[in-house]
Design a protein around this motif. Structure first.
Motif, PDB file in Angstrom:
ATOM      1  N   PRO A 284      24.699 -21.009  89.927  1.00 58.08           N
ATOM      2  CA  PRO A 284      24.462 -19.569  89.767  1.00 58.08           C
ATOM      3  C   PRO A 284      24.037 -19.177  88.355  1.00 58.08           C
ATOM      4  O   PRO A 284      23.513 -18.090  88.147  1.00 58.08           O
ATOM      5  N   TYR A 313      31.171 -14.314  84.660  1.00 58.00           N
ATOM      6  CA  TYR A 313      31.319 -15.414  85.608  1.00 58.00           C
ATOM      7  C   TYR A 313      32.580 -16.193  85.230  1.00 58.00           C
ATOM      8  O   TYR A 313      32.979 -16.229  84.057  1.00 58.00           O
ATOM      9  N   VAL A 315      35.031 -19.968  86.248  1.00 60.25           N
ATOM     10  CA  VAL A 315      35.044 -21.267  86.911  1.00 60.25           C
ATOM     11  C   VAL A 315      36.326 -21.996  86.514  1.00 60.25           C
ATOM     12  O   VAL A 315      36.867 -21.778  85.426  1.00 60.25           O
ATOM     13  N   HIS A 325      38.574 -13.120  91.324  1.00 56.49           N
ATOM     14  CA  HIS A 325      37.797 -12.959  92.553  1.00 56.49           C
ATOM     15  C   HIS A 325      38.614 -12.410  93.715  1.00 56.49           C
ATOM     16  O   HIS A 325      38.145 -12.415  94.867  1.00 56.49           O
ATOM     17  N   LYS A 331      37.547 -22.689  91.663  1.00 56.85           N
ATOM     18  CA  LYS A 331      36.094 -22.658  91.777  1.00 56.85           C
ATOM     19  C   LYS A 331      35.502 -23.787  90.950  1.00 56.85           C
ATOM     20  O   LYS A 331      35.704 -23.853  89.737  1.00 56.85           O
ATOM     21  N   THR A 333      32.252 -24.365  90.689  1.00 54.13           N
ATOM     22  CA  THR A 333      31.009 -23.896  90.093  1.00 54.13           C
ATOM     23  C   THR A 333      31.191 -22.426  89.705  1.00 54.13           C
ATOM     24  O   THR A 333      31.990 -21.710  90.311  1.00 54.13           O
ATOM     25  N   LYS A 335      31.175 -18.497  89.352  1.00 56.39           N
ATOM     26  CA  LYS A 335      31.012 -17.431  90.327  1.00 56.39           C
ATOM     27  C   LYS A 335      31.117 -16.074  89.631  1.00 56.39           C
ATOM     28  O   LYS A 335      31.969 -15.874  88.764  1.00 56.39           O
ATOM     29  N   GLU A 338      32.621  -9.838  90.809  1.00 58.45           N
ATOM     30  CA  GLU A 338      31.904  -8.669  91.314  1.00 58.45           C
ATOM     31  C   GLU A 338      32.679  -7.369  91.153  1.00 58.45           C
ATOM     32  O   GLU A 338      32.095  -6.280  91.221  1.00 58.45           O
TER      33      GLU A 338
END
Length: 522
Positions: A284, A313, A315, A325, A331, A333, A335, A338
């Motif tokens: 990403p 982001y 990770v 999240h 995670k 990778t 992310k 949001e």
């Protein structure tokens, strides 16, 4: 004890030989640079202005640019397609360390990634520079960088993590003489490890040479003088971060590299604990321009720059919800977090604490999430938060700086006041009267740090120890530094190894009230 000149000071060090030719320091005598400095001091003290204030600063630059370009030749070819603000912004970009050893093609590529404007490039550089660490309180040892780029170290030195050429502890700040002639702009400190980033993009490391346990290490793993990280020589690094099990590096081009993870989640790639090859985090982040990185014990936060706003982001390990999240999942990778969009929150800085995280918004709000032990999230309880949550106790405060440690959080307001919340066990929150009072007090909401307020100094940066205490208990309790606008530095908290920069009294293991460290940053 008096600090001896380490062996590298004699000029025989391979580091000094490698840097036989040192770049000349950037000139700071131009009228344009002078007006920038005056504007920053007037509006922001010695702090670098935030991204939201950059347009106002560019107006000042544009006015001065008119006189500058008509009174003396510019240091670049004229471009009549650029507006005056664009010319001023480009001139300021030219003076930044990030533009050293960069080709015209690379400059244009960076401009396009920032949105096609030199003003946006300048904003990106400002966001990046405002998150550099001048003072770092590590687990047992400390690093201080002056505005000239000199580096002082003090505290525990069992693995050579002070970079002084030996393994003797220091109780007062000592200049790392082997780095003379090299300008350091940023530092990262971990358990028995130190990394420094120069203005030419090189990374110097010393102390423990890997992330494997002490029982698997030998004397060869002790690095007592700064050495260039050879595996990063092809990368122009602008920031380094050290977590509990990994290191991370941010390149001039906004890319993130990691190595030595050595656990189930390997930050997007497979590697061993002894892996010394940097691995690019893609996925990403492939087309994302990262402006800042921040490492917790087992996770990494990345502040991404976009012309329309910033984003974050994460990770790594998700236990306690510290990835933000809404869950506790790991995670492998990066992310995107949001939830900031839901809050209409535009982050300009992130702070990954050992087990919890915080973010500063361009409107002065502060969000926290992750483990809530001892009230370190500032929400009045000890519950974990899996999503970024605005700290309501700071609703009347406009924050300009946020930092996190192990279950501690500090916030600096625009008037220089400091607020803290979380664990007070080590006396490193700075506002409790004594140890007994700390045991009974509630620090789960923001409190004004009165012991700093009475100094009549404006704080600009707070640096608490950010590592697991139970993994570093032999180094003593965590400690905290408060950097003032005047350049004065104060310390409080644990200090049995000399990490405060001031000698404690006989039988004393912690400093209750802030005490001046004998070193000036400016």
């Amino acid at each position: 004890m008096q600090c001896p000149m380490d062996a590298a000071a004699s000029g025989t060090s391979p580091v000094m030989q490698f840097h036989g030719i040192v770049d000349e320091p950037t000139s700071h005598s131009s009228p344009l640079h002078s007006v920038l400095e005056r504007s920053q001091r007037h509006c922001y003290g010695h702090e670098t202005p935030g991204a939201a204030a950059t347009d106002e600063l560019l107006i000042c630059l544009s006015c001065q640019a008119t006189c500058t370009f008509f009174s003396k030749p510019a240091n670049f070819a004229p471009n009549f397609a650029l507006s005056l603000p664009e010319v001023a912004a480009f001139d300021m970009c030219q003076k930044r360390p990030i533009f050293k050893l960069i080709t015209q093609q690379e400059k244009e590529h960076l401009k396009q990634k920032c949105g096609g404007s030199w003003k946006l490039v300048f904003k990106y550089i400002v966001v990046r520079e405002r998150n550099y660490s001048q003072v770092v309180a590590g687990p047992g040892h400390s690093i201080v960088i002056t505005t000239k780029g000199d580096v002082y170290s003090f505290g525990a030195n069992c693995w050579g993590q002070l970079g002084l050429g030996d393994t003797e502890d220091r109780f007062t700040p000592c200049l790392i003489r082997s780095l003379q002639g090299i300008k350091i702009i940023q530092a990262a400190v971990g358990s028995r490890q130190t990394m420094l980033v120069s203005d030419t993009g090189s990374v110097y490391a010393f102390g423990k040479g890997s992330f494997v346990g002490a029982e698997f290490s030998d004397a060869a793993d002790h690095i007592t003088t700064p050495k260039i990280v050879e595996s990063l020589k092809g990368v122009f690094v602008v920031q380094a971060a050290i977590g509990g099990y990994f290191s991370a590096f941010l390149s001039r081009e906004g890319r993130v590299y990691t190595f030595s993870w050595g656990r189930a989640e390997r930050l997007g790639h497979s590697s061993d604990p002894s892996d010394v090859e940097p691995r690019l985090l893609s996925g990403p982040l492939e087309d994302v321009l990262v402006a800042q990185i921040s490492a917790g014990n087992c996770y990494l936060l990345m502040l991404a720059y976009q012309p329309t706003g910033m984003s974050v982001y994460s990770v790594g390990c998700g236990l306690g919800g510290k990835l933000g999240h809404g869950c506790k999942n790991n995670k492998g990778t990066p992310k995107l977090i949001e939830h900031f969009r839901t809050l209409s929150f535009n982050p300009v800085s992130v702070a990954a604490g050992t087990w919890h995280a915080a973010a500063l918004g361009d409107d002065g709000r502060v969000c926290t999430w992750g483990w809530g032990h001892t009230g370190c999230l500032g929400h009045g309880d000890e519950e974990y938060k899996a999503l970024p949550t605005v700290v309501q106790g700071l609703s009347s405060v406009k924050a300009v700086h946020v930092s996190t440690g192990e279950y501690t959080t500090f916030v600096v307001s625009d008037n220089g006041d400091v607020y803290s919340f979380g664990s007070a066990e080590s006396l490193n929150l700075g506002f409790q009267e004594d140890e007994e009072a700390a045991d009974d007090a509630d620090f789960s909401t923001p409190n004004l740090v009165e012991s700093l307020k009475v100094l009549n100094e404006k704080a600009v940066q707070i640096s608490p120890t950010n590592s697991s205490y139970w993994l570093n208990s032999e180094m003593g309790y965590p400690h905290t530094f408060a950097l003032m606008e005047s350049g004065k530095l104060y310390a409080f908290g644990g200090g049995i190894k000399g990490q405060l920069g001031v000698k404690l009294s006989e039988g004393q293991d912690r400093l209750q009230n802030p005490e001046r460290v004998p070193i000036d940053i400016c």
